[in-house]
Design a protein around this motif. Structure first.
Motif, PDB file in Angstrom:
ATOM      1  N   GLN A 164       0.687  -1.170  -0.022  1.00  0.00           N
ATOM      2  CA  GLN A 164       0.115  -0.236   0.102  1.00  0.00           C
ATOM      3  C   GLN A 164       0.765   1.148   0.071  1.00  0.00           C
ATOM      4  N   PHE A 165       2.155   1.169   0.490  1.00  0.00           N
ATOM      5  CA  PHE A 165       3.010   2.352   0.485  1.00  0.00           C
ATOM      6  C   PHE A 165       4.517   1.728   0.637  1.00  0.00           C
ATOM      7  N   CYS A 166       5.168   2.257  -0.208  1.00  0.00           N
ATOM      8  CA  CYS A 166       6.695   1.677  -0.453  1.00  0.00           C
ATOM      9  C   CYS A 166       7.576   3.092  -0.791  1.00  0.00           C
ATOM     10  N   ALA A 167       8.470   3.303  -0.163  1.00  0.00           N
ATOM     11  CA  ALA A 167       9.592   4.482  -0.539  1.00  0.00           C
ATOM     12  C   ALA A 167      10.961   4.056  -0.108  1.00  0.00           C
ATOM     13  N   VAL A 168      11.955   4.938  -0.657  1.00  0.00           N
ATOM     14  CA  VAL A 168      13.402   4.743  -0.245  1.00  0.00           C
ATOM     15  C   VAL A 168      13.833   5.645   0.765  1.00  0.00           C
ATOM     16  N   PHE A 169      14.737   5.060   1.617  1.00  0.00           N
ATOM     17  CA  PHE A 169      15.559   6.037   2.548  1.00  0.00           C
ATOM     18  C   PHE A 169      16.887   6.263   2.191  1.00  0.00           C
ATOM     19  N   ILE A 170      17.052   7.477   1.479  1.00  0.00           N
ATOM     20  CA  ILE A 170      18.398   7.852   0.776  1.00  0.00           C
ATOM     21  C   ILE A 170      18.958   8.745   1.836  1.00  0.00           C
ATOM     22  N   ASN A 171      18.208   9.139   2.989  1.00  0.00           N
ATOM     23  CA  ASN A 171      18.374   9.451   4.266  1.00  0.00           C
ATOM     24  C   ASN A 171      18.264   8.271   5.255  1.00  0.00           C
ATOM     25  N   PRO A 172      19.243   8.517   6.418  1.00  0.00           N
ATOM     26  CA  PRO A 172      18.983   7.029   7.120  1.00  0.00           C
ATOM     27  C   PRO A 172      17.851   7.264   7.896  1.00  0.00           C
ATOM     28  N   CYS A 173      17.316   8.361   8.099  1.00  0.00           N
ATOM     29  CA  CYS A 173      16.067   8.352   9.018  1.00  0.00           C
ATOM     30  C   CYS A 173      14.776   8.999   8.396  1.00  0.00           C
ATOM     31  N   ILE A 174      14.951   9.371   7.211  1.00  0.00           N
ATOM     32  CA  ILE A 174      13.799   9.874   6.328  1.00  0.00           C
ATOM     33  C   ILE A 174      13.647   9.440   5.110  1.00  0.00           C
ATOM     34  N   LEU A 231      10.179   3.241   8.758  1.00  0.00           N
ATOM     35  CA  LEU A 231      11.574   2.702   8.892  1.00  0.00           C
ATOM     36  C   LEU A 231      11.659   1.169   9.596  1.00  0.00           C
ATOM     37  N   ASP A 232      10.556   0.849  10.148  1.00  0.00           N
ATOM     38  CA  ASP A 232      10.531  -0.498  10.699  1.00  0.00           C
ATOM     39  C   ASP A 232       9.995  -1.553   9.970  1.00  0.00           C
TER      40      ASP A 232
END
Length: 475
Positions: free
Chosen positions: A160-170, A215-216
């Protein structure tokens, strides 16, 4: 009686043969007609106007759409365009690029009064309209500054939602996968009205705040049988490779997942479609290669040819006519000579500065760097020659910065650096070595200008006879 029966049988046989022929023709026509299938997935991007860079982003979106079409993605290409986007742009996207354009009203940004708000993100919340595309099972939402290296249709298998962490936390919202839902869309709009916390006042901060637990979540891996997953997933870094990784290594080798999409999240004036971004950003050439393969440069070529002709004409005239302000400047008295000299010095310096700045601003911003930089250097040379001849300045010092720019381009474009650190040190080393020469050029310019002003030929006394014509020819 027998004859009538025989005639009836003959007619029936002819009817059957005719029916068979018509059936066969119908089957043949159906087999040769293109099969139109309704895609249940879409790649989407958004377009709005109201910034000084609207046209540049329009070009970038067209290159993005055409690049995806060239990869033969099995999905619709959708542009979420605000109602104030020019109709000619909409027609180009639909007729020439094959995109489906969805017109929307601009979404009001309730965070526009925050202290840290950047006005260029005022309408970026239009990205939330992606959740209203309920005709599709999955949507990959994209920013215009994405460069696709290969087909990525496996993203439609994500949840339903997927994204990339190019920043370690965001996580980054330059590319993310979503399942459209009017319930989610309406809830997001309500959250905007209720003042949900948004660190940056843009789509990045709001969507990150709306999905705080990403993130989790587990890492996405394509399923063997292409089944769509449920839930939220983190996408591997290879789906949103920050261009800075390239500048650190000068190559691509990210081991955790496919190397599929490059993104340029840096300063807006260093986006890859600007001609001046290369060779500061080496990947600009790869973006322009995509544009050359898809959209081309016909829109800018007329302007490039006209400017080139003007600059060449200026160079020819300055070398043939050799104009000089000496024929226009007269010294009326000794009282105001210092004021006149200081004014002319200031005018001369501003003329040199304008010679270096003017070509930069009038070259079409999205032209290929290998056209933009030579045109810029040609324009600077032409305008500097005007200042050189008008104020009788020494040529080499005035063109010192011009030579410095050429050297800087060669240093930055040098292809055999082992890594980005060596490249950065080389650029700083070049700047350190070039600084004394630039200072010497400025000193020589001021000395040459003072010498020209003090010459009797440059500022003759009012009423005195002018010097012989051969004297001016020396200059």
């Amino acid at each position: 009686m027998a004859c009538a029966k025989q005639k009836s049988d003959h007619n029936n046989a002819a009817f059957v043969r005719g029916s068979v022929v018509v059936l066969l023709l119908g089957i043949w026509c159906l087999s040769t007609m293109p099969v139109v299938t309704a895609n249940k997935n879409a790649y989407a991007t958004m377009m709005y106007v109201g910034t000084p860079r609207d046209y540049e982003f329009y070009i970038a979106i067209r290159v993005l759409i055409k690049s995806l079409a060239k990869l033969k993605v099995e999905a619709d290409l959708v542009v979420i365009a605000s109602v104030d986007v020019p109709i000619r742009w909409i027609r180009a996207l639909e007729k020439e690029d094959g995109a489906k354009v969805v017109r929307v009203e601009n979404m009001d940004n309730p965070y526009k009064h925050q202290d840290n708000f950047d006005t260029r993100f005022k309408l970026s919340l239009n990205k939330l309209y992606a959740w209203s595309l309920v005709d599709y099972d999955r949507v990959v939402m994209l920013d215009a500054d994405n460069l696709f290296l290969q087909k990525t249709d496996e993203l439609f298998e994500c949840g339903q939602f997927c994204a990339v962490f190019i920043n370690p936390c965001i996580f980054h919202t330059g590319l993310f996968v979503l399942q459209p839902s009017m319930a989610v869309f309406k809830d997001m709009v309500d959250e905007l009205r209720n003042g949900r916390e948004n660190p940056d006042g843009a789509d990045q901060g709001f969507i990150a705040s709306y999905f705080p637990e990403l993130l989790d979540k587990p890492l996405f891996h394509p399923t063997p049988n292409g089944t769509k997953l449920d839930g939220a997933y983190r996408l591997p870094l290879g789906y949103q490779m920050d261009a800075s990784y390239y500048y650190l290594k000068l190559r691509w080798n990210i081991p955790c997942g496919p190397n599929s999409v490059i993104t340029f999240p840096g300063a807006v004036w260093l986006k890859p479609w600007y001609w001046w971004s290369w060779p500061v950003l080496p990947l600009g050439l790869q973006w322009h290669e995509k544009r050359r393969e898809t959209l081309g440069y016909s829109a800018e070529m007329a302007v490039i040819l006209i400017q080139s002709a003007i600059y060449l004409g200026i160079i020819t005239m300055t070398r043939l006519a050799r104009p000089s302000l000496s024929k226009l400047c007269y010294r009326r008295s000794d009282k105001n000579i210092n004021l006149v000299q200081n004014t002319l010095k200031l005018v001369a310096l501003w003329s040199i500065l304008a010679a270096y700045l003017t070509p930069f601003f009038i070259i079409p911003h999205t032209v290929h760097p290998l056209l933009g930089w030579p045109l810029y250097l040609l324009g600077v040379l032409a305008l500097c020659l005007i200042a050189i001849n008008a104020f009788l300045l020494p040529m080499l010092p005035v063109l010192g910065p011009w030579l410095g720019i050429v050297g800087a381009l060669l240093v930055m474009a040098f292809p055999w650096y082992s890594n980005g650190i060596v490249r950065a040190l080389s650029v700083f080393g070049y700047a350190f070595c070039a600084a004394p020469f630039l200072w010497a050029s400025m000193t020589r310019i001021m000395a040459g200008l003072q010498l020209s002003l003090e010459r009797e030929a440059f500022m003759p006394r009012l009423g005195e006879s002018s010097p012989p014509s051969w004297f001016n020819k020396l200059y």
